[in-house]
Design a protein around this motif. Structure first.
Motif, PDB file in Angstrom:
ATOM      1  N   ARG A 176      20.372  -9.360  31.082  1.00 25.53           N
ATOM      2  CA  ARG A 176      21.747  -9.435  30.592  1.00 25.53           C
ATOM      3  C   ARG A 176      21.919 -10.377  29.409  1.00 25.53           C
ATOM      4  O   ARG A 176      22.677 -10.088  28.490  1.00 25.53           O
ATOM      5  CB  ARG A 176      22.655  -9.922  31.730  1.00 25.53           C
ATOM      6  CG  ARG A 176      23.668  -8.950  32.209  1.00 25.53           C
ATOM      7  CD  ARG A 176      24.691  -9.515  33.199  1.00 25.53           C
ATOM      8  NE  ARG A 176      24.476 -10.847  33.713  1.00 25.53           N
ATOM      9  CZ  ARG A 176      23.886 -11.127  34.882  1.00 25.53           C
ATOM     10  NH1 ARG A 176      23.451 -10.178  35.648  1.00 25.53           N
ATOM     11  NH2 ARG A 176      23.754 -12.369  35.277  1.00 25.53           N
ATOM     12  N   GLN A 177      21.241 -11.530  29.422  1.00 26.18           N
ATOM     13  CA  GLN A 177      21.586 -12.581  28.474  1.00 26.18           C
ATOM     14  C   GLN A 177      20.499 -13.012  27.500  1.00 26.18           C
ATOM     15  O   GLN A 177      20.788 -13.740  26.560  1.00 26.18           O
ATOM     16  CB  GLN A 177      22.063 -13.820  29.253  1.00 26.18           C
ATOM     17  CG  GLN A 177      23.380 -13.553  29.963  1.00 26.18           C
ATOM     18  CD  GLN A 177      23.915 -14.778  30.657  1.00 26.18           C
ATOM     19  OE1 GLN A 177      23.992 -14.813  31.874  1.00 26.18           O
ATOM     20  NE2 GLN A 177      24.271 -15.780  29.883  1.00 26.18           N
ATOM     21  N   PHE A 220      19.389 -12.104  34.928  1.00 31.39           N
ATOM     22  CA  PHE A 220      19.769 -13.055  33.876  1.00 31.39           C
ATOM     23  C   PHE A 220      19.060 -12.705  32.572  1.00 31.39           C
ATOM     24  O   PHE A 220      19.676 -12.641  31.513  1.00 31.39           O
ATOM     25  CB  PHE A 220      19.429 -14.485  34.310  1.00 31.39           C
ATOM     26  CG  PHE A 220      19.429 -15.483  33.178  1.00 31.39           C
ATOM     27  CD1 PHE A 220      20.622 -15.936  32.634  1.00 31.39           C
ATOM     28  CD2 PHE A 220      18.238 -15.966  32.649  1.00 31.39           C
ATOM     29  CE1 PHE A 220      20.627 -16.850  31.579  1.00 31.39           C
ATOM     30  CE2 PHE A 220      18.234 -16.879  31.614  1.00 31.39           C
ATOM     31  CZ  PHE A 220      19.436 -17.320  31.074  1.00 31.39           C
ATOM     32  N   TYR A 221      17.768 -12.483  32.635  1.00 29.56           N
ATOM     33  CA  TYR A 221      16.999 -12.160  31.430  1.00 29.56           C
ATOM     34  C   TYR A 221      17.461 -10.833  30.817  1.00 29.56           C
ATOM     35  O   TYR A 221      17.606 -10.727  29.600  1.00 29.56           O
ATOM     36  CB  TYR A 221      15.501 -12.090  31.757  1.00 29.56           C
ATOM     37  CG  TYR A 221      14.927 -13.407  32.201  1.00 29.56           C
ATOM     38  CD1 TYR A 221      14.532 -14.371  31.280  1.00 29.56           C
ATOM     39  CD2 TYR A 221      14.784 -13.704  33.553  1.00 29.56           C
ATOM     40  CE1 TYR A 221      14.004 -15.591  31.688  1.00 29.56           C
ATOM     41  CE2 TYR A 221      14.266 -14.918  33.975  1.00 29.56           C
ATOM     42  CZ  TYR A 221      13.887 -15.856  33.038  1.00 29.56           C
ATOM     43  OH  TYR A 221      13.375 -17.054  33.445  1.00 29.56           O
ATOM     44  N   LYS A 234      20.410 -11.251  21.532  1.00 31.52           N
ATOM     45  CA  LYS A 234      21.404 -11.849  22.418  1.00 31.52           C
ATOM     46  C   LYS A 234      21.383 -13.340  22.143  1.00 31.52           C
ATOM     47  O   LYS A 234      20.553 -13.824  21.372  1.00 31.52           O
ATOM     48  CB  LYS A 234      21.071 -11.541  23.877  1.00 31.52           C
ATOM     49  CG  LYS A 234      21.157 -10.044  24.182  1.00 31.52           C
ATOM     50  CD  LYS A 234      20.775  -9.744  25.605  1.00 31.52           C
ATOM     51  CE  LYS A 234      20.764  -8.235  25.823  1.00 31.52           C
ATOM     52  NZ  LYS A 234      20.145  -7.892  27.095  1.00 31.52           N
ATOM     53  N   ASP A 235      22.269 -14.094  22.777  1.00 37.64           N
ATOM     54  CA  ASP A 235      22.439 -15.512  22.428  1.00 37.64           C
ATOM     55  C   ASP A 235      21.413 -16.470  23.033  1.00 37.64           C
ATOM     56  O   ASP A 235      21.371 -17.627  22.653  1.00 37.64           O
ATOM     57  CB  ASP A 235      23.849 -15.983  22.784  1.00 37.64           C
ATOM     58  CG  ASP A 235      24.879 -15.408  21.816  1.00 37.64           C
ATOM     59  OD1 ASP A 235      24.523 -15.141  20.662  1.00 37.64           O
ATOM     60  OD2 ASP A 235      26.032 -15.233  22.236  1.00 37.64           O
ATOM     61  N   VAL A 236      20.581 -16.014  23.957  1.00 40.47           N
ATOM     62  CA  VAL A 236      19.544 -16.861  24.533  1.00 40.47           C
ATOM     63  C   VAL A 236      18.179 -16.311  24.132  1.00 40.47           C
ATOM     64  O   VAL A 236      17.945 -15.109  24.231  1.00 40.47           O
ATOM     65  CB  VAL A 236      19.657 -16.930  26.074  1.00 40.47           C
ATOM     66  CG1 VAL A 236      18.528 -17.764  26.675  1.00 40.47           C
ATOM     67  CG2 VAL A 236      21.013 -17.479  26.500  1.00 40.47           C
ATOM     68  N   CYS A 269      19.409 -19.829  37.296  1.00 41.69           N
ATOM     69  CA  CYS A 269      19.525 -18.483  36.734  1.00 41.69           C
ATOM     70  C   CYS A 269      18.188 -17.986  36.173  1.00 41.69           C
ATOM     71  O   CYS A 269      17.942 -16.782  36.105  1.00 41.69           O
ATOM     72  CB  CYS A 269      20.601 -18.424  35.654  1.00 41.69           C
ATOM     73  SG  CYS A 269      20.298 -19.504  34.238  1.00 41.69           S
ATOM     74  N   GLU A 306      19.651 -21.602  23.234  1.00 35.22           N
ATOM     75  CA  GLU A 306      20.894 -20.832  23.274  1.00 35.22           C
ATOM     76  C   GLU A 306      21.716 -21.143  22.029  1.00 35.22           C
ATOM     77  O   GLU A 306      21.974 -22.302  21.717  1.00 35.22           O
ATOM     78  CB  GLU A 306      21.699 -21.181  24.526  1.00 35.22           C
ATOM     79  CG  GLU A 306      22.922 -20.321  24.687  1.00 35.22           C
ATOM     80  CD  GLU A 306      23.598 -20.493  26.037  1.00 35.22           C
ATOM     81  OE1 GLU A 306      24.745 -20.015  26.166  1.00 35.22           O
ATOM     82  OE2 GLU A 306      23.001 -21.091  26.953  1.00 35.22           O
TER      83      GLU A 306
END
Length: 192
Positions: A59-60, A56-57, A69-71, A50, A89
């Motif tokens: 969105r998350q 990925f970056y 965000k969580d990451v 990912c 994370e």
């Protein structure tokens, strides 16, 4: 559980001379993806693939100057050159912090940058009030197992076949991984 700024956390542990840490920004994404492809060719398969996808970056990942965000992805630089990365994370409900990926550029591997991963993971966890920190490493990487154990992380299990790795061009196999944990609360707070 809000993220703590990289500068505040990195001031609590040694970083090899000439290197610095910074939070990934939106403008850094293409450079990071290009470097990951070069440094870690096996990344095209498995759970960490990912990190090759810009979506990925977006969105998350908590990008510098944008909503949390969580990451969180931390870049390691020497001057302007990208030398490595570390992904953390958070699970605010479970009060845990997990190291999702850490990679060092081949030409910087003698600088002991891999040692930053467990140290940063623990420092960020303590600053955020997290209670447990963990990461998983493939058994194909005895160096990262030694780094974890030297930093006081405890091996708590082996996950047979839990991820996929490219073992030769075009050859993908399931791999065994080691789970390392460090509990940050006193023994009195543990239900046994």
């Amino acid at each position: 559980m809000n993220w703590i700024g990289i500068n505040a956390v990195s001031a609590t542990f040694p970083i090899p001379q000439g290197y610095r840490m910074e939070q990934l920004k939106r403008s850094d994404i293409p450079e990071l993806i290009g470097c990951l492809k070069e440094w870690y060719p096996d990344i095209t398969v498995g759970a960490v693939s990912c990190y090759l996808q810009e979506e990925f970056y977006l969105r998350q990942v908590f990008l510098g100057g944008e909503p949390e965000k969580d990451v969180m992805v931390i870049l390691l630089r020497r001057d302007l050159e990208l030398a490595g990365m570390l992904s953390l994370e958070r699970d605010s409900y479970n009060l845990t912090l997990y190291c999702g990926l850490g990679v060092v550029a081949p030409k910087h591997r003698g600088a002991r940058l891999a040692n930053i991963a467990p140290t940063c993971l623990e420092a960020m966890s303590r600053a955020m009030g997290m209670e447990v920190v963990y990461y998983i490493t493939t058994l194909r990487s005895p160096h990262m197992q030694a780094v974890a154990e030297t930093a006081g992380f405890r091996l708590v299990g082996i996950l047979p076949g839990s991820d996929r790795a490219m073992v030769a061009p075009g050859v993908v196999k399931r791999v065994y991984e080691a789970v390392y944990i460090k509990v940050l609360v006193p023994d009195a707070d543990l239900l046994r």
